[in-house]
Design a protein around this motif. Structure first.
Motif, short mmCIF file in Angstrom:
data_model
loop_
_atom_site.label_atom_id
_atom_site.label_comp_id
_atom_site.label_asym_id
_atom_site.label_seq_id
_atom_site.Cartn_x
_atom_site.Cartn_y
_atom_site.Cartn_z
N SER A 1 -12.43 -26.02 13.17
CA SER A 1 -11.47 -26.87 12.47
C SER A 1 -10.47 -26.05 11.69
O SER A 1 -9.25 -26.30 11.74
N ARG A 2 -10.95 -25.02 10.97
CA ARG A 2 -10.05 -24.19 10.19
C ARG A 2 -9.12 -23.39 11.10
O ARG A 2 -7.93 -23.25 10.82
N ALA A 3 -9.65 -22.88 12.19
CA ALA A 3 -8.85 -22.05 13.09
C ALA A 3 -7.74 -22.86 13.75
O ALA A 3 -6.61 -22.39 13.90
N LEU A 4 -8.05 -24.08 14.15
CA LEU A 4 -7.06 -24.90 14.86
C LEU A 4 -6.06 -25.55 13.92
O LEU A 4 -4.93 -25.85 14.31
N SER A 5 -6.46 -25.79 12.68
CA SER A 5 -5.56 -26.44 11.73
C SER A 5 -4.65 -25.46 11.03
O SER A 5 -3.62 -25.84 10.47
N GLY A 6 -5.05 -24.17 11.02
CA GLY A 6 -4.26 -23.18 10.30
C GLY A 6 -4.56 -23.15 8.82
O GLY A 6 -3.92 -22.44 8.06
N GLN B 1 10.60 -24.32 8.94
CA GLN B 1 9.89 -24.83 10.12
C GLN B 1 8.94 -23.79 10.70
O GLN B 1 7.81 -24.10 11.08
N GLU B 2 9.38 -22.54 10.74
CA GLU B 2 8.51 -21.49 11.28
C GLU B 2 7.23 -21.36 10.47
O GLU B 2 6.13 -21.28 11.03
N ARG B 3 7.36 -21.38 9.14
CA ARG B 3 6.17 -21.25 8.29
C ARG B 3 5.26 -22.47 8.41
O ARG B 3 4.02 -22.33 8.46
N LEU B 4 5.84 -23.66 8.45
CA LEU B 4 5.03 -24.87 8.53
C LEU B 4 4.33 -24.99 9.88
O LEU B 4 3.18 -25.44 9.96
N MET B 5 5.01 -24.59 10.95
CA MET B 5 4.38 -24.63 12.27
C MET B 5 3.17 -23.72 12.34
O MET B 5 2.15 -24.05 12.94
N ARG B 6 3.29 -22.55 11.71
CA ARG B 6 2.15 -21.61 11.71
C ARG B 6 0.95 -22.19 10.96
O ARG B 6 -0.18 -21.81 11.21
N ALA B 7 1.24 -23.11 10.02
CA ALA B 7 0.16 -23.75 9.27
C ALA B 7 -0.30 -25.05 9.91
O ALA B 7 -1.15 -25.75 9.35
N GLY B 8 0.25 -25.38 11.08
CA GLY B 8 -0.19 -26.57 11.79
C GLY B 8 0.51 -27.84 11.37
O GLY B 8 0.00 -28.94 11.63
N THR C 1 29.46 -8.65 1.56
CA THR C 1 28.97 -9.96 1.16
C THR C 1 27.82 -9.85 0.16
O THR C 1 27.28 -8.76 -0.05
N ILE C 2 27.48 -11.00 -0.42
CA ILE C 2 26.27 -11.11 -1.24
C ILE C 2 25.23 -11.83 -0.39
O ILE C 2 25.37 -13.02 -0.09
N ALA C 3 24.22 -11.11 0.05
CA ALA C 3 23.19 -11.70 0.90
C ALA C 3 22.24 -12.54 0.06
O ALA C 3 21.78 -12.10 -0.99
N GLN C 4 21.96 -13.78 0.53
CA GLN C 4 21.06 -14.64 -0.22
C GLN C 4 19.84 -15.08 0.59
O GLN C 4 19.04 -15.89 0.13
N PHE C 5 19.68 -14.63 1.82
CA PHE C 5 18.45 -14.78 2.61
C PHE C 5 17.98 -16.23 2.72
O PHE C 5 16.88 -16.58 2.30
N PRO C 6 18.79 -17.14 3.30
CA PRO C 6 18.42 -18.55 3.36
C PRO C 6 17.15 -18.82 4.17
O PRO C 6 16.40 -19.75 3.84
N SER C 7 16.91 -18.03 5.23
CA SER C 7 15.68 -18.24 6.00
C SER C 7 14.44 -17.98 5.14
O SER C 7 13.46 -18.73 5.19
N ASP C 8 14.52 -16.95 4.30
CA ASP C 8 13.42 -16.67 3.38
C ASP C 8 13.27 -17.78 2.35
O ASP C 8 12.16 -18.09 1.91
N GLN C 9 14.39 -18.38 1.95
CA GLN C 9 14.32 -19.50 1.00
C GLN C 9 13.55 -20.66 1.61
O GLN C 9 12.71 -21.29 0.95
N GLY C 10 13.82 -20.96 2.88
CA GLY C 10 13.09 -22.03 3.55
C GLY C 10 11.61 -21.72 3.69
O GLY C 10 10.75 -22.59 3.46
N ALA C 11 11.29 -20.47 4.04
CA ALA C 11 9.89 -20.08 4.18
C ALA C 11 9.16 -20.16 2.85
O ALA C 11 8.00 -20.62 2.78
N LEU C 12 9.82 -19.73 1.77
CA LEU C 12 9.18 -19.78 0.45
C LEU C 12 8.99 -21.22 -0.01
O LEU C 12 7.97 -21.56 -0.63
N ALA C 13 9.95 -22.10 0.30
CA ALA C 13 9.79 -23.51 -0.02
C ALA C 13 8.58 -24.09 0.71
O ALA C 13 7.80 -24.86 0.13
N ALA C 14 8.42 -23.72 1.97
CA ALA C 14 7.26 -24.18 2.74
C ALA C 14 5.96 -23.64 2.14
O ALA C 14 4.97 -24.37 2.02
#
Length: 338
Positions: free
Chosen positions: A19-24, A82-89, A290-303
């Motif tokens: 159960s733990r393995a399949l649910s993430g 989405q990438e982080r949430l998918m990895r968590a099932g 530019t000033i890099a603000q790493f939006p993909s990392d922001q999404g992952a951290l929110a997840a």
């Protein structure tokens, strides 16, 4: 139908481990997880979402609410979450609020309240007290990206400091006639991002002993064509009065400014330096500083924040300042001597 016990026997582990393995969720070593996944694949076992929902009381689904879907920043936040949430099932249900205005009411008064989602990520949306109360009343964890929301964990960069850093870079190179392309009234709604970036620009000028000049301000809509038109307006002044540098509140507007300068026969950076904010995928191609603000990392951290709240532990709402950094490329240089 194959059941979880058969997968457990084939993998040589307990039902709980399967159960733990399949649910993430939960602690499972990578080697054990791989063994379970292989056994499940060989047996053709598929987790029943209905059964999982009945057992846990959760849909394994997170709602992601965006004001736009056709702008780079928001697609990057979405991708990271989405990438982080998918990895968590977890599945992701996307709510795009762009349109005539009724979409927001429908999402917060109907869709999110039907218990289709376990939690919500709100991106660049300054939620009303009523919207927050509706979500809290249903015990739905909520994380905001882009600015402070009362009583809600939020993640954001300091837009004032980011703009100040960009402007100070130009000042440090020796520029004194620095123009700013900021957001127009239509984009100065949630969290007042354009206002904050203009404030950082003006703070840097004042600290350097300069007086902000309204003639060096132009509004646009955070798009490349908008930045192009605004830059054409700014660069139409006589040579002795036009800016030698432009700070644009987004990379897309900055790229528009670069193209406008080229069309006017100006050489970037020798005749005009340009800097933006984001570190857009096209920034390196255009040599854009530019000033890099790493939006993909922001999404992952929110997840990550939501996943922590969905666990049994409780987490107090806090505001988290996110990192940003100056990325120097070829679009900025010392001004040409007059």
């Amino acid at each position: 139908m194959v059941n979880i016990a058969e997968v457990a026997r084939a993998a040589g582990v307990s039902n709980a481990t399967v159960s733990r393995a399949l649910s993430g969720r939960g602690s499972v070593s990578p080697k054990t997880r791989e063994r379970v996944l292989q056994a499940a694949a060989e047996l053709g076992y598929v987790v029943s979402q209905a059964a999982s929902t009945l057992a846990s009381g959760r849909n394994r689904n997170v709602g992601l609410v965006l004001p736009f879907l056709d702008k780079w920043f928001f697609t990057q936040v979405l991708a990271g979450a989405q990438e982080r949430l998918m990895r968590a099932g977890y599945d992701v249900t996307l709510y795009n609020l762009a349109g005539r205005g009724f979409e927001r009411r429908e999402v917060f008064e109907n869709f999110l309240l039907r218990r289709r989602v376990d939690a919500v990520i709100a991106v660049s949306l300054e939620l009303t007290d009523d919207e927050i109360e509706r979500l809290h009343a249903l015990d739905k964890p909520l994380v905001g990206v882009g600015g402070p929301i009362e009583g809600v964990r939020t993640l954001a960069i300091d837009d004032v400091l980011a703009a100040r850093l960009a402007t100070e870079h130009l000042i440090g190179l020796g520029h004194t006639r620095i123009a700013h392309i900021g957001g127009d009234d239509a984009n100065d709604l949630d969290f007042h991002l354009p206002t904050k970036r203009r404030q950082g620009y003006e703070d840097a000028l004042v600290s350097a002993g300069a007086t902000p000049d309204h003639a060096l301000l132009a509004a646009a809509d955070f798009t490349l064509p908008g930045g192009y038109r605004a830059a054409k307006q700014l660069l139409g002044a006589p040579a002795g009065h036009r800016p030698t540098a432009i700070f644009a509140a987004s990379d897309e507007m900055a790229i528009g400014a670069v193209l406008a300068a080229r069309d006017l026969g100006l050489v970037v950076p020798h005749d005009l330096s340009v800097i933006g904010v984001d570190d857009h995928d096209l920034a390196e191609f255009f040599g854009l500083t530019t000033i890099a603000q790493f939006p993909s990392d922001q999404g992952a951290l929110a997840a990550e924040s939501l996943l922590a709240e969905l666990e049994p532990e409780t987490h107090e709402p806090i505001d988290t300042l996110l990192p940003f950094e100056l990325v120097v490329r070829s679009s900025t240089a010392r001004p040409r001597p007059e």
